[in-house]
Write a protein that holds these residues in place. Structure first.
Motif, short mmCIF file in Angstrom:
data_model
loop_
_atom_site.label_atom_id
_atom_site.label_comp_id
_atom_site.label_asym_id
_atom_site.label_seq_id
_atom_site.Cartn_x
_atom_site.Cartn_y
_atom_site.Cartn_z
N SER A 140 83.53 89.59 -9.61
CA SER A 140 84.77 90.58 -9.58
C SER A 140 86.24 90.25 -8.92
CB SER A 140 84.07 91.84 -9.27
OG SER A 140 83.67 92.07 -7.58
N ARG A 141 86.18 90.01 -7.59
CA ARG A 141 87.24 89.34 -7.19
C ARG A 141 87.86 88.30 -6.93
NH1 ARG A 141 87.83 93.32 -3.02
NH2 ARG A 141 89.69 92.41 -2.56
N VAL A 142 87.00 87.42 -7.69
CA VAL A 142 87.55 85.76 -7.51
C VAL A 142 87.11 85.17 -8.78
CG1 VAL A 142 86.90 85.64 -4.86
CG2 VAL A 142 85.31 84.85 -6.97
N GLY A 143 87.65 84.10 -8.82
CA GLY A 143 87.76 84.24 -10.25
C GLY A 143 86.31 82.81 -10.46
N ALA A 144 86.35 82.42 -9.40
CA ALA A 144 85.18 80.95 -8.56
C ALA A 144 83.90 81.87 -9.80
CB ALA A 144 84.42 81.32 -7.93
N PRO A 145 83.06 81.13 -10.59
CA PRO A 145 82.39 81.65 -11.52
C PRO A 145 81.19 82.18 -10.81
CG PRO A 145 82.07 79.02 -11.70
CD PRO A 145 83.67 79.24 -10.79
#
Ligand SMILES: Cc1cc2nc3c(=O)[nH]c(=O)nc-3n(C[C@H](O)[C@H](O)[C@H](O)COP(=O)(O)O)c2cc1C
Length: 225
Positions: free
Chosen positions: A106-111
């Motif tokens: 929800s806050r980072v692009g990392a899956p």
């Protein structure tokens, strides 16, 4: 069911030091790397760290993207964890190759990886060189847990909700039972641990002591009759 926790709880998720998978995203590239050198660093602000060797593809991904996610796998991901720790994302997209289902943070692009018990989304706060590794300091942005796995502490109710621990090489372990400690002096603990027979003997001895003390108040209390 997932639930959100306050950022300050991130440090507890890392107790007692479970193995993790660090996921990263830089443009269209994603990567996953097993990491056991993780550490809670600060409560307020909530900071956690991971030590990464400069040879890892993850090192570059962290440097460029300046964010990452710490995934805490269950035993369901035992083999995937080892795979992400023995192959490099320079040659292959490990998340696609393993077929690991992932969902967006929800806050980072990392899956974030399915089959995990907890997730910590972090923004990169600082990078410190520590010997031959670098300590990537993450500012906790969001914390998620599986409700049946974690409630203030890891619950350890059954094997499927216990975090994995890394022993070395290809060996891992699950924690056994959860024990509740009490703050006790040695003497109090000894009293708690006594058997019914020992308690009876002690009570008889104490009654005898009291009787003798009443008869002779000068007598030292610990003197055997
Ligand atoms: C269980 C396990 C834990 C590991 N922990 C770390 C770690 O904390 N830091 C690190 O730099 N490498 C660690 N490694 C090694 C990396 O995961 C490994 O070199 C990996 O292939 C790097 O992937 P990458 O090049 O895609 O980043 C660990 C390996 C395993 C199997």
């Amino acid at each position: 069911m997932r639930k959100e926790l306050p950022d300050s709880e991130a440090r507890r998720l890392l107790n007692p030091g479970p193995v993790t998978i660090i996921t990263t995203r830089w443009n269209v590239m994603t990567n996953a790397m097993a990491a056991v050198w993780t550490v809670p660093l600060s409560t307020e602000p909530p900071l956690v760290g991971v030590c990464v060797h400069p040879s890892r593809h993850t090192f570059d991904m962290l440097r460029y993207s300046e964010e990452f996610a710490i995934n805490i796998p269950s035993r369901q991901l035992l083999n995937h964890t080892q795979y992400t720790g023995q192959t490099t994302g320079r040659d292959i997209n490990k998340i696609e190759a393993t077929g690991l289902p992932a969902f967006p943070g929800s806050r980072v692009g990392a899956p974030l990886l399915e089959g995990c018990l907890g997730w910590i989304e972090c923004g990169l706060e600082d990078v410190l060189t520590v010997g031959d590794h670098s300590l990537f300091v993450g500012r906790v942005l969001k914390v998620w847990v599986e409700e049946d796995a974690f409630d203030e502490v890891w619950l350890l109710d059954d094997d499927d909700v216990r975090p994995l621990h890394y022993l070395g090489a290809t060996s891992y372990a699950l924690l056994g039972e959860r024990l509740e400690a009490h703050v006790r002096t040695t003497a109090e603990a000894a009293l708690e641990g006594e058997s019914a027979e020992e308690r009876e003997e002690r009570e008889e001895r104490e009654a005898r002591e009291r009787e003798l003390a009443e008869k002779d108040p000068e007598r030292p209390p610990d003197e055997e009759p």
